[in-house]
Every structure is written in structure tokens, then in C-alpha cells.
Design a protein around this motif. Sequence first.
Motif, PDB file in Angstrom:
ATOM      1  N   HIS A 192       0.847  -1.193   0.000  1.00 60.90           N
ATOM      2  CA  HIS A 192       0.000   0.000   0.000  1.00 60.90           C
ATOM      3  C   HIS A 192       0.880   1.240   0.000  1.00 60.90           C
ATOM      4  O   HIS A 192       1.974   1.244   0.567  1.00 60.90           O
ATOM      5  CB  HIS A 192      -0.929   0.017   1.221  1.00 60.90           C
ATOM      6  N   TYR A 193       0.374   2.292  -0.596  1.00 66.94           N
ATOM      7  CA  TYR A 193       1.122   3.542  -0.715  1.00 66.94           C
ATOM      8  C   TYR A 193       1.619   4.053   0.639  1.00 66.94           C
ATOM      9  O   TYR A 193       2.723   4.590   0.741  1.00 66.94           O
ATOM     10  CB  TYR A 193       0.240   4.625  -1.350  1.00 66.94           C
ATOM     11  N   LEU A 194       0.800   3.903   1.674  1.00 68.66           N
ATOM     12  CA  LEU A 194       1.153   4.438   2.987  1.00 68.66           C
ATOM     13  C   LEU A 194       2.295   3.687   3.648  1.00 68.66           C
ATOM     14  O   LEU A 194       2.870   4.165   4.632  1.00 68.66           O
ATOM     15  CB  LEU A 194      -0.071   4.416   3.910  1.00 68.66           C
ATOM     16  N   ASP A 195       2.621   2.510   3.122  1.00 69.22           N
ATOM     17  CA  ASP A 195       3.644   1.678   3.749  1.00 69.22           C
ATOM     18  C   ASP A 195       5.063   2.021   3.306  1.00 69.22           C
ATOM     19  O   ASP A 195       6.021   1.465   3.827  1.00 69.22           O
ATOM     20  CB  ASP A 195       3.376   0.196   3.453  1.00 69.22           C
ATOM     21  N   TYR A 196       5.199   2.917   2.326  1.00 70.25           N
ATOM     22  CA  TYR A 196       6.528   3.237   1.806  1.00 70.25           C
ATOM     23  C   TYR A 196       6.919   4.646   2.244  1.00 70.25           C
ATOM     24  O   TYR A 196       6.208   5.613   1.942  1.00 70.25           O
ATOM     25  CB  TYR A 196       6.552   3.141   0.281  1.00 70.25           C
ATOM     26  N   PRO A 197       8.035   4.803   2.958  1.00 67.70           N
ATOM     27  CA  PRO A 197       8.369   6.103   3.547  1.00 67.70           C
ATOM     28  C   PRO A 197       9.021   7.105   2.605  1.00 67.70           C
ATOM     29  O   PRO A 197       9.106   8.285   2.944  1.00 67.70           O
ATOM     30  CB  PRO A 197       9.344   5.729   4.666  1.00 67.70           C
ATOM     31  N   TRP A 198       9.497   6.663   1.430  1.00 66.87           N
ATOM     32  CA  TRP A 198      10.297   7.554   0.588  1.00 66.87           C
ATOM     33  C   TRP A 198       9.545   7.994  -0.661  1.00 66.87           C
ATOM     34  O   TRP A 198      10.046   7.913  -1.781  1.00 66.87           O
ATOM     35  CB  TRP A 198      11.627   6.886   0.233  1.00 66.87           C
ATOM     36  N   SER A 199       8.321   8.455  -0.480  1.00 64.85           N
ATOM     37  CA  SER A 199       7.558   9.033  -1.582  1.00 64.85           C
ATOM     38  C   SER A 199       6.711  10.174  -1.051  1.00 64.85           C
ATOM     39  O   SER A 199       6.515  10.315   0.165  1.00 64.85           O
ATOM     40  CB  SER A 199       6.672   7.988  -2.271  1.00 64.85           C
ATOM     41  N   SER A 200       6.177  10.970  -1.961  1.00 61.30           N
ATOM     42  CA  SER A 200       5.375  12.123  -1.567  1.00 61.30           C
ATOM     43  C   SER A 200       3.950  11.753  -1.192  1.00 61.30           C
ATOM     44  O   SER A 200       3.188  12.621  -0.740  1.00 61.30           O
ATOM     45  CB  SER A 200       5.352  13.150  -2.704  1.00 61.30           C
ATOM     46  N   TYR A 201       3.560  10.488  -1.339  1.00 55.43           N
ATOM     47  CA  TYR A 201       2.196  10.098  -0.980  1.00 55.43           C
ATOM     48  C   TYR A 201       1.901  10.440   0.472  1.00 55.43           C
ATOM     49  O   TYR A 201       0.830  10.952   0.801  1.00 55.43           O
ATOM     50  CB  TYR A 201       1.981   8.605  -1.229  1.00 55.43           C
ATOM     51  N   LEU A 202       2.845  10.179   1.364  1.00 58.53           N
ATOM     52  CA  LEU A 202       2.645  10.460   2.778  1.00 58.53           C
ATOM     53  C   LEU A 202       2.472  11.960   3.015  1.00 58.53           C
ATOM     54  O   LEU A 202       1.672  12.371   3.857  1.00 58.53           O
ATOM     55  CB  LEU A 202       3.823   9.930   3.595  1.00 58.53           C
ATOM     56  N   SER A 203       3.211  12.782   2.284  1.00 57.54           N
ATOM     57  CA  SER A 203       3.085  14.230   2.427  1.00 57.54           C
ATOM     58  C   SER A 203       1.727  14.723   1.931  1.00 57.54           C
ATOM     59  O   SER A 203       1.150  15.656   2.492  1.00 57.54           O
ATOM     60  CB  SER A 203       4.201  14.940   1.657  1.00 57.54           C
ATOM     61  N   ILE A 204       1.219  14.092   0.875  1.00 57.89           N
ATOM     62  CA  ILE A 204      -0.101  14.452   0.364  1.00 57.89           C
ATOM     63  C   ILE A 204      -1.170  14.157   1.408  1.00 57.89           C
ATOM     64  O   ILE A 204      -2.103  14.943   1.622  1.00 57.89           O
ATOM     65  CB  ILE A 204      -0.417  13.684  -0.934  1.00 57.89           C
ATOM     66  N   MET A 205      -1.033  13.041   2.101  1.00 64.19           N
ATOM     67  CA  MET A 205      -2.046  12.602   3.055  1.00 64.19           C
ATOM     68  C   MET A 205      -1.874  13.221   4.438  1.00 64.19           C
ATOM     69  O   MET A 205      -2.746  13.073   5.294  1.00 64.19           O
ATOM     70  CB  MET A 205      -2.011  11.073   3.175  1.00 64.19           C
ATOM     71  N   SER A 206      -0.787  13.901   4.670  1.00 64.01           N
ATOM     72  CA  SER A 206      -0.503  14.463   5.985  1.00 64.01           C
ATOM     73  C   SER A 206      -0.884  15.940   6.047  1.00 64.01           C
ATOM     74  O   SER A 206      -0.758  16.658   5.054  1.00 64.01           O
ATOM     75  CB  SER A 206       0.990  14.313   6.301  1.00 64.01           C
ATOM     76  N   PRO A 207      -1.302  16.418   7.223  1.00 63.88           N
ATOM     77  CA  PRO A 207      -1.589  17.850   7.374  1.00 63.88           C
ATOM     78  C   PRO A 207      -0.339  18.671   7.693  1.00 63.88           C
ATOM     79  O   PRO A 207      -0.408  19.895   7.788  1.00 63.88           O
ATOM     80  CB  PRO A 207      -2.569  17.875   8.551  1.00 63.88           C
ATOM     81  N   LYS A 208       0.797  18.007   7.843  1.00 60.83           N
ATOM     82  CA  LYS A 208       2.021  18.709   8.221  1.00 60.83           C
ATOM     83  C   LYS A 208       2.489  19.631   7.103  1.00 60.83           C
ATOM     84  O   LYS A 208       2.256  19.382   5.922  1.00 60.83           O
ATOM     85  CB  LYS A 208       3.120  17.699   8.554  1.00 60.83           C
ATOM     86  N   GLN A 209       3.183  20.681   7.492  1.00 59.41           N
ATOM     87  CA  GLN A 209       3.721  21.634   6.524  1.00 59.41           C
ATOM     88  C   GLN A 209       4.723  20.941   5.606  1.00 59.41           C
ATOM     89  O   GLN A 209       5.500  20.092   6.032  1.00 59.41           O
ATOM     90  CB  GLN A 209       4.399  22.791   7.251  1.00 59.41           C
ATOM     91  N   THR A 210       4.701  21.310   4.336  1.00 58.68           N
ATOM     92  CA  THR A 210       5.580  20.690   3.357  1.00 58.68           C
ATOM     93  C   THR A 210       5.871  21.661   2.228  1.00 58.68           C
ATOM     94  O   THR A 210       5.052  22.533   1.915  1.00 58.68           O
ATOM     95  CB  THR A 210       4.941  19.409   2.781  1.00 58.68           C
ATOM     96  N   ARG A 211       7.051  21.515   1.611  1.00 51.63           N
ATOM     97  CA  ARG A 211       7.358  22.297   0.402  1.00 51.63           C
ATOM     98  C   ARG A 211       6.627  21.744  -0.818  1.00 51.63           C
ATOM     99  O   ARG A 211       6.512  22.408  -1.841  1.00 51.63           O
ATOM    100  CB  ARG A 211       8.864  22.276   0.135  1.00 51.63           C
ATOM    101  N   LEU A 212       6.188  20.501  -0.747  1.00 52.12           N
ATOM    102  CA  LEU A 212       5.458  19.893  -1.850  1.00 52.12           C
ATOM    103  C   LEU A 212       4.224  20.735  -2.174  1.00 52.12           C
ATOM    104  O   LEU A 212       3.558  21.255  -1.277  1.00 52.12           O
ATOM    105  CB  LEU A 212       5.036  18.473  -1.452  1.00 52.12           C
TER     106      LEU A 212
END
Length: 208
Positions: free
Chosen positions: A148-168
Motif C-alpha cells: 500500500h502507498y502508505l507503507d513506503y516512507p520515501w515518496s510524496s504520498y505520505l506528504s499528500i495525506m498528511s496535514p504537516k507543513q511541506t514544500r510539496l
Amino acid sequence: MNTEPLQYGQFYHIYNRGINSCALFREPTNYEHFLRLYDHHISPVADTYAWVLMGNHFHVLVRIKEEADIKDLQGFEKLEGLKNRNRVNQQFANLFNAYTKAYNKRYTRTGALFEHPFRRIRVESLAQLKYLVYYIHHNPIHHGYCEHYLDYPWSSYLSIMSPKQTRLKRDAVLKWYANVQQFQVYHGQQSLERYRELQLEFIHSTKL
């Protein structure tokens, strides 16, 4: 292979791999250092919309900033002998050179690490943009790193799904799909074979 200089204001799918498909990332500190260098060299000249780092390759979806927005970049105007548009390409070269230097020192190796030139494809439609975000995020699943996308730490999928601040450019990406729910639905319904339909020129293979 398209090797034209990157154009201001244009979207690109940029990808590269280790020379002879050698490993680019062996341990978490490698991924972390590459991302730090990426932020240093690329964020000043391009906005990033999606990314993934794999064992021997990476993919990013970027939009090169307008010339007026990067003309004051420190050192950018000092790249004498290069046309303005070639200076953006040089920022990517600087990223690869800096990472290669650190990687070679860490693992006591010499020589090139990345294939040259790096590959780039201009993206010209919303359908292509949406699909490429999915394609990039799906890489770890396709190559068997996770289920699953959420299981991989080295992609922007987690940043898309997170409310944390990001440059993305998260808000822009989500607008392409209407909202986060449709973003998830899209990622669950696509097929890797659709790149032919969308006339994307990259070669789909087990290496990339």
C-alpha cells in the motif's frame, strides 16, 4: 531520449537511475541526504508536485519556475558560459554531483553514480499530470517494496495525506483530483498500462 534544456514555467517528469542500474540508496541516511540536497539545489528553481526514491532510481514531477522568480538565486547568474535556460539543468547536475561525492566517500568508491544525461519529459495536460502522480507513487508497489502507498516512507504520498507543513505543492495536486478522497480513489483505480493511452514517452520497465 529528450535532452532539451528545461524550459521556464513548464511541467516535467524527471527521472534517473544508477549507472548500470547500480544502487543509489543503500540505507535511510542516503535517502535523507539526497532529499536535503534536492531541497538545496532544486527547490530554488522548481516546484515539486510528486516524488519517489527507489533503490536504484528516482522519479520527480516538477514545474520549473518562471525566469523572473529565480533570476536572483545566489550563484545562478555566475554560471558564465551557459544560457539562462541551461542554468536550470545545471542545478540538477549540481544535485547529482553533490550526492555522488558524498556517496562515493561514504562507500569508498569512485566514478560516476548516475546515468547521464538525466531523463526528462515535458508534461502538457491535466490527464498526464494526474496519471504521473499515480505512476510515481505506485512505483514501490509495482517493484514489490510494499502493498500500500502508505507503507513506503520515501515518496510524496505520505506528504499528500498528511496535514504537516511541506514544500510539496500539495494543495495544487489535490485540486487536480478535486479533493483528497478522489485522490485516493484515483490511486486505487489506475493501471500502469495507461501511459500508452496518454502518449507518455517514458519506457515502462522493471528498472524504472
